[in-house]
Design a protein around this motif. Structure first.
Motif, PDB file in Angstrom:
ATOM      1  N   LEU A 180       0.848  -1.218   0.000  1.00 57.81           N
ATOM      2  CA  LEU A 180       0.000   0.000   0.000  1.00 57.81           C
ATOM      3  C   LEU A 180       0.872   1.253   0.000  1.00 57.81           C
ATOM      4  O   LEU A 180       0.390   2.353  -0.297  1.00 57.81           O
ATOM      5  CB  LEU A 180      -0.941   0.000   1.213  1.00 57.81           C
ATOM      6  CG  LEU A 180      -1.816  -1.245   1.388  1.00 57.81           C
ATOM      7  CD1 LEU A 180      -2.742  -1.067   2.588  1.00 57.81           C
ATOM      8  CD2 LEU A 180      -2.615  -1.552   0.130  1.00 57.81           C
ATOM      9  N   ASN A 181       2.153   1.063   0.347  1.00 59.67           N
ATOM     10  CA  ASN A 181       3.093   2.197   0.384  1.00 59.67           C
ATOM     11  C   ASN A 181       4.144   2.135  -0.717  1.00 59.67           C
ATOM     12  O   ASN A 181       5.166   2.819  -0.649  1.00 59.67           O
ATOM     13  CB  ASN A 181       3.778   2.251   1.768  1.00 59.67           C
ATOM     14  CG  ASN A 181       2.771   2.534   2.873  1.00 59.67           C
ATOM     15  OD1 ASN A 181       1.851   3.345   2.699  1.00 59.67           O
ATOM     16  ND2 ASN A 181       2.892   1.826   3.989  1.00 59.67           N
ATOM     17  N   GLY A 182       3.909   1.252  -1.710  1.00 54.13           N
ATOM     18  CA  GLY A 182       4.815   1.169  -2.852  1.00 54.13           C
ATOM     19  C   GLY A 182       6.139   0.498  -2.550  1.00 54.13           C
ATOM     20  O   GLY A 182       7.128   0.703  -3.258  1.00 54.13           O
ATOM     21  N   VAL A 183       6.168  -0.312  -1.480  1.00 52.69           N
ATOM     22  CA  VAL A 183       7.394  -1.004  -1.052  1.00 52.69           C
ATOM     23  C   VAL A 183       7.298  -2.480  -1.439  1.00 52.69           C
ATOM     24  O   VAL A 183       6.263  -3.116  -1.241  1.00 52.69           O
ATOM     25  CB  VAL A 183       7.601  -0.878   0.474  1.00 52.69           C
ATOM     26  CG1 VAL A 183       8.802  -1.691   0.932  1.00 52.69           C
ATOM     27  CG2 VAL A 183       7.763   0.593   0.862  1.00 52.69           C
ATOM     28  N   MET A 184       8.404  -3.000  -2.038  1.00 53.21           N
ATOM     29  CA  MET A 184       8.471  -4.415  -2.408  1.00 53.21           C
ATOM     30  C   MET A 184       9.347  -5.157  -1.399  1.00 53.21           C
ATOM     31  O   MET A 184      10.259  -4.568  -0.814  1.00 53.21           O
ATOM     32  CB  MET A 184       9.053  -4.568  -3.814  1.00 53.21           C
ATOM     33  CG  MET A 184       8.259  -3.833  -4.892  1.00 53.21           C
ATOM     34  SD  MET A 184       6.619  -4.516  -5.154  1.00 53.21           S
ATOM     35  CE  MET A 184       7.042  -5.953  -6.154  1.00 53.21           C
TER      36      MET A 184
END
Ligand SMILES: OCN(O)CCCc1ccccc1
Ligand code: NI
Length: 187
Positions: A162-166
Motif C-alpha cells: 500500500l506504500n509502494g514497497v516491495m
C-alpha cells in the motif's frame, strides 16, 4: 473472479505508488473488491481450484497488485497447527495502520516471494516481530489486532504494497543473509 491475469508484475508503476485511503461508508464496489480478493486467496490455497485456475498460492493480496491504488488488502494465513483448522489470521483490511510494534525483529527462514514478482529474490526480509494494527473490516467496523510470527510478517508485506514497497527493498544487498543479534528466524 480474480486470476493471475489480473495481477500486475514488477515494472508496473502502480506497485510503486502510495495507495489512497478508502472513503467510508464503503462503496458496494469496494466491498465486492474485498470479497473478490479473499475469494482469490481461498482459491489459491485450494489444491484443486489452484490447479484448475493455474493460481500461485497466496496468503495475502493488496489492491495495488490489481492495478487499483487503494488501501485495501486481503489476508488469509492458514493454521500452522494440524489440530486446529482455524486460519491464523483471515480478514479484509481497509485503511490498515501499524499502531505500534516490537523492538525485536523477525524474518522468514525461507525469505519471501510476491505474486507480482516472477523471480526468486533470495535473502532475509527483516521486519517487526510483533505488530499492533488497526483497520476497518468489510462491515465498516474498526478493528485493533495484535499479530506475531507468520501473520505479522504477511500483514507487513501487504501494508508495504500500500506504500509502494516491495519485499526485496528490505534485503541487504551486500549480504542478503546477514542477520543482526536477536532477530527471530521464523520457519
Ligand atoms: O502481496 C501478496 N503477495 O505477493 C503474496 C505473497 C505474500 C507473502 C509471501 C511471503 C511472506 C509474506 C507475504
Ligand atoms: Ni506481494
Amino acid at each position: 473472479m480474480i486470476t493471475m491475469d489480473d495481477i500486475i508484475r514488477e515494472g508496473n508503476p502502480t506497485l510503486r505508488e502510495v495507495a489512497k485511503e478508502v472513503p467510508f461508508p464503503l462503496s458496494e464496489a469496494d466491498i465486492q473488491l474485498g470479497k473478490d480478493m479473499m475469494e482469490f486467496l481461498e482459491n489459491s490455497q485450494d489444491p484443486v481450484k489452484a490447479e484448475e485456475l493455474n493460481l500461485r498460492g497466496g496468503v495475502g493480496l493488496a489492491a495495488p497488485q490489481l492495478d487499483i491504488s487503494k488501501r485495501i488488502t486481503a489476508v488469509l494465513v492458514p493454521s500452522s497447527d494440524p489440530e486446529n483448522p482455524e486460519p491464523e489470521f483471515k480478514d479484509v483490511l481497509y485503511n490498515p495502520k501499524i499502531l505500534s510494534h516490537s523492538v525485536q525483529e523477525a524474518c522468514l527462514g525461507e525469505g519471501e516471494g510476491c505474486l507480482s514478482v516472477d523471480r526468486e529474490v533470495p535473502g532475509y526480509v527483516v521486519r517487526h516481530a510483533r505488530i499492533t494494527i488497526s483497520y476497518y473490516d468489510m462491515q465498516g467496523k474498526k478493528q485493533k489486532v495484535r499479530l506475531k510470527n507468520y501473520a505479522a510478517i504477511v500483514v507487513q508485506h501487504e501494508i508495504d504494497h500500500l506504500n509502494g514497497v516491495m519485499f526485496y527493498d528490505h534485503i541487504n544487498e551486500k549480504n542478503p543473509f546477514s542477520l543482526k543479534e536477536g532477530i527471530l528466524v521464523i520457519d
